[in-house]
Enzyme design. Structure first.
Site, mmCIF file in Angstrom:
data_model
loop_
_atom_site.group_PDB
_atom_site.id
_atom_site.type_symbol
_atom_site.label_atom_id
_atom_site.label_comp_id
_atom_site.label_asym_id
_atom_site.label_seq_id
_atom_site.Cartn_x
_atom_site.Cartn_y
_atom_site.Cartn_z
ATOM 1 N N SER A 140 0.825 -1.206 -0.066
ATOM 2 C CA SER A 140 -0.135 0.044 -0.132
ATOM 3 C C SER A 140 0.866 1.249 0.193
ATOM 4 O O SER A 140 1.887 1.183 0.533
ATOM 5 C CB SER A 140 -0.785 0.015 1.277
ATOM 6 O OG SER A 140 -1.681 1.225 1.344
ATOM 7 N N TYR B 172 -1.319 0.422 10.684
ATOM 8 C CA TYR B 172 -1.533 -0.128 9.483
ATOM 9 C C TYR B 172 -0.149 0.091 8.486
ATOM 10 O O TYR B 172 0.051 -0.836 7.942
ATOM 11 C CB TYR B 172 -2.891 0.209 8.984
ATOM 12 C CG TYR B 172 -3.103 -0.294 7.378
ATOM 13 C CD1 TYR B 172 -3.574 -1.453 7.087
ATOM 14 C CD2 TYR B 172 -3.074 0.576 6.306
ATOM 15 C CE1 TYR B 172 -4.021 -2.107 5.984
ATOM 16 C CE2 TYR B 172 -3.076 0.188 5.080
ATOM 17 C CZ TYR B 172 -3.561 -1.111 4.826
ATOM 18 O OH TYR B 172 -3.744 -1.508 3.526
#
Length: 247
Positions: free
Chosen positions: A140, A153
């Site tokens: 990501s 995260y």
């Protein structure tokens, strides 16, 4: 392609979208693996409607590290050879809760980094022994430069990105190819209720870019592609500005 496509995270919107596009290419056999107790009827039907010859399901708990090796060996023995392994599992978690609750923070990192490392190590060894195969890993842009707004995260994705990059180099010349996908904000079930970030994409758009990159034999793909130059600039932002940026 004569082997089987294994999707780890069989209920994932992106994982299913990737699988459907592989059907439209030359893949015909699939195994959808997901947490025990869930229903994969809709996902199986979608792949069969897309043209898959066989679609099997399997129970897979990514957080059970000890089960990774036996699980992959069982799938390979029953449905192999494995041509493509797609790692589509993961959690976003609750950043606010993770800042207060160390167990929740650790659980996010365990699923999004530790479990991925375990599966990738076993899968890479299995495909290397076959002499061929492909691994698809979803990192990501949250891990490219970790932001205060989602640093738990983001830190897990940063670790995964680094591990996958190193593994790709280690696999060079082995016949096994690793594709690292770096999406931005993806509008889907995982982010439902959140305000989309700039340069957002959908699961279908991520899948389209992923399968196109696989076909070209690329090692890394950003989705959308504009995020690559954007984050080149963002890396240079002063920290005083960076820490104030939203998700």
């Amino acid at each position: 392609m004569s082997g089987t496509v294994l999707v780890l995270g069989g209920r994932s919107e992106i994982g299913l979208a990737v699988a459907k596009r592989l059907v439209s290419g030359d893949a015909r056999r699939f195994v959808l693996a997901a947490r025990p107790g869930g229903d994969l009827t809709a996902e199986v039907a979608a792949l069969r409607e897309a043209g898959a010859e066989t679609v099997e399901t399997a129970e897979f708990d990514a957080d059970d590290l000890a089960a990774h090796g036996p699980f992959l060996e069982k799938v390979a023995a029953g449905h192999g050879p494995l041509e493509t392994v797609v790692l589509a599992f993961g959690v976003l978690g609750d950043q606010a809760l993770a800042e207060r609750d160390s167990a929740h923070a650790a659980a996010i990192v365990h699923t999004d980094y530790v479990a991925q490392v375990g599966v990738l190590t076993h899968a890479a060894n299995l495909l290397r022994a076959q002499g061929h195969g492909r691994l698809v890993v979803f990192s990501s842009v949250a891990g490219v430069r970790v932001r205060r707004a989602n640093y738990v995260y983001g830190s897990a994705k940063a670790g995964l990105d680094g591990f996958a990059s190193g593994l790709a180099d280690a696999l060079h010349g082995s016949g096994v190819h690793l594709l690292l996908v770096r999406p931005g904000f993806v509008i889907g079930r995982m982010t439902e209720g959140m305000t989309p970030a700039p340069f957002s994409s959908t699961p279908d758009q991520v899948a389209e870019a992923t399968v196109a990159a696989l076909a070209r034999g690329r090692g890394v793909v950003w989705v959308p592609g504009l995020l690559r130059p954007v984050f080149f600039v963002m890396r240079l932002l002063p920290r005083a500005i960076w820490r104030k940026l939203p998700r």
